[in-house]
Enzyme design. Structure first.
Site, mmCIF file in Angstrom:
data_model
loop_
_atom_site.group_PDB
_atom_site.id
_atom_site.type_symbol
_atom_site.label_atom_id
_atom_site.label_comp_id
_atom_site.label_asym_id
_atom_site.label_seq_id
_atom_site.Cartn_x
_atom_site.Cartn_y
_atom_site.Cartn_z
ATOM 1 C CD GLU A 476 -3.045 -5.042 -6.721
ATOM 2 O OE1 GLU A 476 -2.941 -3.802 -6.692
ATOM 3 O OE2 GLU A 476 -2.114 -5.788 -7.036
HETATM 4 C C1 FAD Z 1 -2.154 -13.609 -0.404
HETATM 5 C C2 FAD Z 1 -1.589 -12.226 -0.453
HETATM 6 C C3 FAD Z 1 -0.990 -11.775 -1.610
HETATM 7 C C4 FAD Z 1 -0.413 -10.496 -1.648
HETATM 8 N N1 FAD Z 1 0.276 -10.091 -2.763
HETATM 9 C C5 FAD Z 1 1.015 -8.944 -2.692
HETATM 10 C C6 FAD Z 1 1.926 -8.595 -3.729
HETATM 11 O O1 FAD Z 1 2.049 -9.296 -4.746
HETATM 12 N N2 FAD Z 1 2.689 -7.483 -3.578
HETATM 13 C C7 FAD Z 1 2.589 -6.679 -2.476
HETATM 14 O O2 FAD Z 1 3.308 -5.693 -2.399
HETATM 15 N N3 FAD Z 1 1.710 -6.969 -1.483
HETATM 16 C C8 FAD Z 1 0.939 -8.082 -1.566
HETATM 17 N N4 FAD Z 1 0.076 -8.407 -0.550
HETATM 18 C C9 FAD Z 1 -0.063 -7.490 0.572
HETATM 19 C C10 FAD Z 1 -1.414 -6.787 0.548
HETATM 20 O O3 FAD Z 1 -1.462 -5.856 -0.504
HETATM 21 C C11 FAD Z 1 -1.630 -6.153 1.924
HETATM 22 O O4 FAD Z 1 -1.874 -7.234 2.823
HETATM 23 C C12 FAD Z 1 -2.773 -5.168 1.948
HETATM 24 O O5 FAD Z 1 -2.442 -4.012 1.211
HETATM 25 C C13 FAD Z 1 -3.141 -4.741 3.372
HETATM 26 O O6 FAD Z 1 -2.011 -4.382 4.098
HETATM 27 P P1 FAD Z 1 -1.768 -5.038 5.532
HETATM 28 O O7 FAD Z 1 -1.881 -6.510 5.386
HETATM 29 O O8 FAD Z 1 -0.516 -4.499 6.094
HETATM 30 O O9 FAD Z 1 -2.987 -4.577 6.394
HETATM 31 P P2 FAD Z 1 -3.056 -3.213 7.224
HETATM 32 O O10 FAD Z 1 -2.590 -2.082 6.395
HETATM 33 O O11 FAD Z 1 -2.449 -3.426 8.554
HETATM 34 O O12 FAD Z 1 -4.636 -3.056 7.386
HETATM 35 C C14 FAD Z 1 -5.400 -3.802 8.340
HETATM 36 C C15 FAD Z 1 -6.830 -3.239 8.359
HETATM 37 O O13 FAD Z 1 -6.796 -1.861 8.744
HETATM 38 C C16 FAD Z 1 -7.427 -1.046 7.775
HETATM 39 N N5 FAD Z 1 -6.676 0.211 7.649
HETATM 40 C C17 FAD Z 1 -5.347 0.357 7.495
HETATM 41 N N6 FAD Z 1 -5.041 1.666 7.407
HETATM 42 C C18 FAD Z 1 -6.190 2.366 7.489
HETATM 43 C C19 FAD Z 1 -6.526 3.753 7.441
HETATM 44 N N7 FAD Z 1 -5.606 4.697 7.261
HETATM 45 N N8 FAD Z 1 -7.828 4.100 7.544
HETATM 46 C C20 FAD Z 1 -8.773 3.149 7.683
HETATM 47 N N9 FAD Z 1 -8.518 1.824 7.733
HETATM 48 C C21 FAD Z 1 -7.235 1.432 7.637
HETATM 49 C C22 FAD Z 1 -7.392 -1.858 6.477
HETATM 50 O O14 FAD Z 1 -8.476 -1.508 5.611
HETATM 51 C C23 FAD Z 1 -7.505 -3.284 6.979
HETATM 52 O O15 FAD Z 1 -8.835 -3.632 7.151
HETATM 53 C C24 FAD Z 1 -0.518 -9.652 -0.514
HETATM 54 C C25 FAD Z 1 -1.167 -10.109 0.637
HETATM 55 C C26 FAD Z 1 -1.672 -11.384 0.681
HETATM 56 C C27 FAD Z 1 -2.304 -11.866 1.967
#
Ligand code: FAD
Length: 631
Positions: A476
């Site tokens: 989220e």
């Molecule tokens: C168990 C689980 C359930 C989930 N359920 C859903 C769901 O129902 N529907 C759905 O759509 N998604 C879902 N997700 C996805 C989840 O919302 C994302 O994993 C989350 O938004 C983070 O995206 P990412 O994993 O690509 O991390 P990334 O975006 O790659 O981020 C990695 C790190 O980099 C930081 N970061 C990224 N961009 C920036 C920036 N511009 N400035 C500063 N810091 C930054 C982040 O804060 C984080 O610490 C789920 C994930 C999991 C693991």
């Protein structure tokens, strides 16, 4: 009857108080300890106290903002939710962790007991707490829903995720979908017969939704065809409900680049006839589920849209304006995730306290005849337990303030009241989400520490809280992204007035504590005053750093923490003032809240000036990052 001893039907339940199937019961644990891992005491009195005396829900009821709803009715709904959470959902927590959801040939099977309890939960009407009565919902305030959401999550986070996503789908469809879609889908979602999902994430598009690639093509009949892969989709496939309503972000061929070119579509698992009857499978399937650290009961799915002719989808809102609609879903979901942090923190605290009262090591000052003392008598253990309790209550207060602000934004008497409440909800939402989920993590981790080595062993259940809570700071919108939202989008709200009003509210509480005085409050007013000073100074720094965004961004996460400490401290102080007032009327039962506010102010909120100092140095210490981090 299923393995959990739960019979399906309108809350006719009995629960086994035995270890779940597959639970390892080691030689070191007593029978009592094993049972304790299975029990959950719904914190109804804390929740109701917080809603009434901290978040102003009682005042909103008295003002008649919710029609006929009175305090007793709202309380009885929460009490009934507590009964269901305790008796039906909580016993699933362990079996959900041990068995987990399983995948075979596109089908996902829930852990034992989940399907029956979900159906009993839906029959109880819990899927539609806030949904409009015209669609079969209860039409209750978000404040009541916040109470219920915390209880579902405290009982079993793996279970609670399914309702949370459905609630988000209901909100988005109710607000943005055309009437025929609303009429077709909302009654089924509000009754819990069908569940909802949120399909944002793709392998290359996580925090950055600009990168969404899922493709939508217009069909001649006015619907759309969706092609693409979504990952990490919570409850994207399962066997608990008859249909699954996917809300999907996708891009039209002629869409502008970036987030302004993203549209939102509704694509059900089974196509739905005009009469609401289920038709054939849509062209969407679950390709696999993830193996993960916690929330094993909640299937996290890879979803494939459009293996052949494309998944049939219906537009929700306007073309290319999908993110607006998705935010309607995400804001309530963010508060819901914050409440997961609170729910799990409360449960971890309950368990740690029970363990500390029983486990004997060393001799405390109270030890008689040199006997070993329960560890709860040692000041360091008391510090841990009070930290757990105080942080949990602080986070709960912030979440409840946010929920009541959402209610006032909708039902407030004047346009100005609604606008200001809306701004308050917008300001507090990232804090409610990120502060509370960080607290969930911290409290669960302290809970493991209180158990010593047994906390690291799965049989006590303390480790599961830590594993389950960890995800809430990530999904989220990762907490770092929440912090950026707070400093970049929320501080400037209403020309800075929204944050100024929030700080003024904290100051009023601080002054009330100072004028109340008395030994019981100790240094509460003084420490709270310093925390609010720190928040004011940091807010000034961030606002003035607008021309040097790196300085504000470098301080975003510590700023959100500082905000949570000051706001949370003020929430506890407000509860303490209410407890003193009750004591003046001969009801001393709540006086522990004064000591808890004092503990938070003197032992936890004292981090605030340090955070402000860290924020004030901007991005300076990050400047030579490459050299500093090394190879
Ligand atoms: C168990 C689980 C359930 C989930 N359920 C859903 C769901 O129902 N529907 C759905 O759509 N998604 C879902 N997700 C996805 C989840 O919302 C994302 O994993 C989350 O938004 C983070 O995206 P990412 O994993 O690509 O991390 P990334 O975006 O790659 O981020 C990695 C790190 O980099 C930081 N970061 C990224 N961009 C920036 C920036 N511009 N400035 C500063 N810091 C930054 C982040 O804060 C984080 O610490 C789920 C994930 C999991 C693991």
């Amino acid at each position: 009857m299923n393995d959990s001893g739960v019979t399906c039907g309108r809350i006719s339940l009995y629960i086994n108080d035995i270890a779940a199937p597959g639970t390892y019961v080691g030689p070191r644990s007593t029978v009592k300890q094993r049972k304790r891992a299975m029990t959950y005491r719904a914190p109804v009195s804390d929740i109701l106290f917080s809603l009434r005396h901290v978040a102003g829900f009682g005042e909103a009821i008295d003002e008649g903002l919710f029609g006929d709803l009175d305090d007793a009715t709202a309380a009885s709904v929460v009490e009934e939710a507590a009964r269901f959470a305790t008796e039906a959902i909580a016993p699933l927590n362990r079996v959900g962790d041990v068995e987990g959801a399983t995948y075979e040939n596109g089908r996902v099977t829930s852990p034992s007991g989940f399907r029956d309890v979900y159906r009993a939960w839906a029959e109880g009407g819990w899927a539609g707490v806030t949904a409009a009565s015209e669609y079969g919902g209860m039409g209750l305030p978000h404040a009541v829903n916040a109470a219920c959401g915390e209880l579902w999550a405290g009982a079993s986070m793996g279970f609670a995720l399914c309702p949370l996503l459905s609630e988000g789908a209901i909100n988005a469809i109710a607000k943005y979908a055309a009437k025929p879609l609303r009429d077709l889908y909302l009654p089924k979602l509000a009754s819990g017969a069908w569940t909802g999902t949120m399909n944002l994430t793709e392998p290359q598009a996580g925090s950055d939704l600009n990168a969404v690639k899922t493709r939508a093509e217009r069909s001649a009949d006015g619907t759309y065809r969706l092609f693409g892969q979504k990952i990490f989709i919570t409850y994207g496939e399962h066997d608990m409900a008859d249909n699954i309503v996917h809300l999907v972000l996708a891009r039209l061929p002629d869409a502008p680049a970036g987030t302004r070119g993203i549209s939102l579509f509704l694509a059900p698992k089974f196509l739905v006839g005009a009469d609401g009857a289920l038709g054939p499978r849509n062209d969407v399937r679950c390709a696999s589920i993830e193996h993960k650290l916690g929330i094993h009961a909640s299937p996290t799915c890879v979803m494939i849209f459009g293996d052949s002719a494309g998944a049939q989808g219906w537009l929700v809102g306007e073309e290319n304006r999908g993110l607006n609609a998705m935010f309607a879903m995400m804001n309530s979901a963010r508060l819901g995730v914050g409440l997961q942090g609170v729910g799990i923190a409360d449960r971890a605290t309950q368990q740690a306290l029970a363990y500390a009262r029983e486990r004997r090591q060393g001799r405390s000052g109270k030890s008689a005849n040199g006997a070993m003392s329960p560890i709860v008598e040692h000041p360091d253990v008391q510090r841990m337990l009070l930290t757990m309790k105080a942080e949990t209550q602080a986070a709960r207060g912030i979440c409840h303030l946010t929920a009541v602000a959402i209610d006032r934004a909708r039902h407030g008497r004047s346009e100005r009241e609604r606008r200001e409440a809306d701004e308050r909800a917008a300001l507090l939402t990232p804090v409610a989400k990120a502060f509370s989920t960080d607290i969930g993590d911290e409290v669960a981790s302290i809970g493991v520490q209180v158990h010593g080595g047994m906390g690291y062993i799965e049989e006590t259940g303390a480790a599961q809280y830590l594993r389950d809570s960890r995800i809430a700071a990530i999904y989220e919108g990762a907490n770092g992204i929440q912090a950026i939202d707070l400093v970049q989008r929320k501080l400037p709200l209403a020309g800075g007035e929204a944050v100024a009003r929030e700080i003024a509210d904290m100051r009023a509480i601080e002054r009330a504590v100072a004028s109340r005085g008395g030994a019981r409050f100790g240094a509460t007013a003084a420490r709270l005053s310093e925390a609010i000073d720190a928040l004011e100074a940091a807010t000034r720094f961030i606002v003035e750093a607008r021309d040097a965004p790196e300085d504000a961004l470098a301080g975003a996460t510590p700023y959100l923490r500082l905000f949570g400490l000051a706001r949370g401290g003020a929430c506890l102080a407000k509860a303490a003032l209410a407890a003193e007032e009750l004591a003046a009327k001969d009801d001393a039962s709540e006086l522990g809240r004064v000591a808890l506010a004092r503990f938070f102010a003197e032992k936890i909120a004292t981090a605030a000036p340090g955070l402000a100092a860290a924020i004030a140095t901007g991005a300076g210490a990050l400047e030579d990052f490459d050299r500093t981090i090394g190879r």
